[in-house]
Design an enzyme around this catalytic site. Structure first.
Site, PDB file in Angstrom:
ATOM      1  N   GLU A  59      36.248  40.182  44.090  1.00 28.66           N
ATOM      2  CA  GLU A  59      36.246  41.308  42.964  1.00 28.66           C
ATOM      3  C   GLU A  59      34.914  41.458  42.879  1.00 28.66           C
ATOM      4  OE1 GLU A  59      36.269  40.146  39.037  1.00 28.66           O
ATOM      5  OE2 GLU A  59      36.891  38.272  39.296  1.00 28.66           O
ATOM      6  N   LYS A  78      39.400  29.974  32.524  1.00 28.90           N
ATOM      7  CA  LYS A  78      38.361  29.569  31.329  1.00 28.90           C
ATOM      8  C   LYS A  78      38.928  28.997  30.117  1.00 28.90           C
ATOM      9  CE  LYS A  78      35.150  32.525  32.329  1.00 28.90           C
ATOM     10  NZ  LYS A  78      36.093  33.659  32.211  1.00 28.90           N
TER      11      LYS A  78
HETATM   12  N1  PSU Z   1      36.385  35.125  34.549  1.00 30.46           N
HETATM   13  C1  PSU Z   1      35.076  35.084  34.581  1.00 30.46           C
HETATM   14  N2  PSU Z   1      34.212  35.907  34.840  1.00 30.46           N
HETATM   15  C2  PSU Z   1      34.969  37.244  34.820  1.00 30.46           C
HETATM   16  C3  PSU Z   1      36.200  37.595  34.639  1.00 30.46           C
HETATM   17  C4  PSU Z   1      37.199  36.314  34.445  1.00 30.46           C
HETATM   18  O1  PSU Z   1      34.586  33.750  34.713  1.00 30.46           O
HETATM   19  O2  PSU Z   1      33.983  38.153  34.848  1.00 30.46           O
HETATM   20  C5  PSU Z   1      36.717  38.871  34.795  1.00 30.46           C
HETATM   21  C6  PSU Z   1      37.755  38.982  36.000  1.00 30.46           C
HETATM   22  O3  PSU Z   1      37.221  40.134  36.780  1.00 30.46           O
HETATM   23  C7  PSU Z   1      38.907  38.858  35.309  1.00 30.46           C
HETATM   24  C8  PSU Z   1      38.691  39.925  34.183  1.00 30.46           C
HETATM   25  O4  PSU Z   1      39.925  39.600  36.337  1.00 30.46           O
HETATM   26  O5  PSU Z   1      37.635  39.358  33.762  1.00 30.46           O
HETATM   27  C9  PSU Z   1      39.877  39.452  33.023  1.00 30.46           C
HETATM   28  O6  PSU Z   1      39.688  40.522  31.986  1.00 30.46           O
HETATM   29  P1  PSU Z   1      40.698  40.775  30.859  1.00 30.46           P
HETATM   30  O7  PSU Z   1      40.995  39.779  30.185  1.00 30.46           O
HETATM   31  O8  PSU Z   1      40.142  41.955  30.266  1.00 30.46           O
HETATM   32  O9  PSU Z   1      41.873  41.307  32.172  1.00 30.46           O
END
Ligand code: PSU
Ligand code: MN
EC number: 4.2.1.70
Length: 306
Positions: A26, A160
């Protein structure tokens, strides 16, 4: 597949046509998850790690509305430096592509795009999940829904601790997503090897992992498999240090009314500041480690004709 919307680089195209191992990545983790220049350096390092295993890397992103599978060095630099990059999850894809915008893809959208072009293994840092308080806010990452329905194996270092990990695992169970620990009984919490929760199963070999993925898809049990790969011991952080940073960052996010897709990037940056950069170093190492295992799994699956 709407091929005209895609720009798949030649190396990836050839590898896919010849059933060679390809591993996708990604781009949100670089564009919105880390500061420059560490994001660009890490992206380059991760690509190198994948190539070292004889696997073709494909970082996915959107430039001028074109879906790029396998960003070039120049495109990667643009994604890592421009302030004009939209964080693209499933719901953002039509707008960003249709309106010729620039975007970095999350776990959810990278799974969708990987599946559309035939890439079966994907690597990230950590998956999104149910945010703390999600039972009231309904802030549940689209990553979880995607894992429930799109056939891609996802290698990650867990989720996380800014999330509610217990609820995240419950959600995955309800939606039928297997959570497999690679050489780990514990479900890791990104910077730490333990979260207080267990994986559904622990598997020690790539062949067994590949077999589970194969059976899931052969049985048409739609959806992904979460392969949880803990951060290497020497790079893991102290739970107490990270929890303190998380609590502080979350309080600040609440004070500033930060919600929705902005919350993860905000918390990551504040945690980095609170830990004087140690969280960023851990983030870089766990990504490299995920890339290594992801590449090895992609290779094993290609060899087993999965
Ligand atoms: N966890 C990380 N770094 C990130 C993300 C998650 O340590 O950059 C990003 C990933 O792209 C994940 C997204 O798919 O955050 C999830 O965001 P949301 O909770 O808005 O769906
Ligand atoms: Mn969210």
């Amino acid at each position: 597949m709407p091929l005209t919307l895609f720009d798949i680089n030649d190396e990836v195209k050839d590898a896919l046509a010849n059933n060679q191992a390809v591993l996708s990545l990604e781009s949100t983790v670089f564009a919105h998850g880390m500061p420059y220049p560490q994001n660009l350096e890490t992206a380059k390092k991760v690509v190198e790690v994948i190539r070292g295993e004889g696997v073709v890397p494909a970082i996915i992103g959107i430039i001028d509305g074109k879906i790029k599978v396998g960003l070039s060095d120049k495109e990667l630099e643009f994604i890592c430096t421009s302030k004009d990059i939209i964080k693209v999850s499933r719901r953002d894809l039509p707008y960003v592509v249709g309106s010729h915008k620039n975007g970095a893809t999350t776990v959810a959208s990278t799974m969708i795009l990987s599946h559309m072009v035939g890439i079966k293994v994907f690597v990230t840092g950590g998956i999104g999940g149910v945010h703390r308080g999600g039972e009231n806010t309904l802030d549940i990452s689209a990553d979880l829904n995607e894992l429930a329905k799109t056939d891609v194996a996802v290698v990650c270092a867990g989720a996380k601790a800014i999330l509610d990990i217990g609820m995240t695992l419950e959600f995955l169970e309800t939606r039928g997503v297997p959570v497999i620990g690679y050489k780990s009984e514990d479900f890791p919490a990104f910077y730490c090897r333990e979260s207080g929760f267990k994986c559904d199963y622990s598997i020690d070999t790539l062949e067994e992992l590949a077999k589970v993925v194969e059976v899931k898809w052969k049985m048409r049990l739609k959806g992904g498999v979460v392969i949880a790969n803990p951060i290497p011991k020497i790079h893991a952080m102290q739970i107490s240090e990270i929890n303190m940073a998380i609590s502080k960052a979350m309080l600040e996010a609440a004070e500033k009314d930060i919600i929705g897709k902005e919350i993860t990037p905000f918390l990551l940056e504040r945690i980095r500041q609170e830990t004087e950069g140690r969280s960023l170093i851990a983030n870089i190492h766990l990504l490299e480690n995920n890339a290594l295992v992801g590449a090895q799994l992609a290779k094993t699956m290609a060899e087993m004709d999965i």
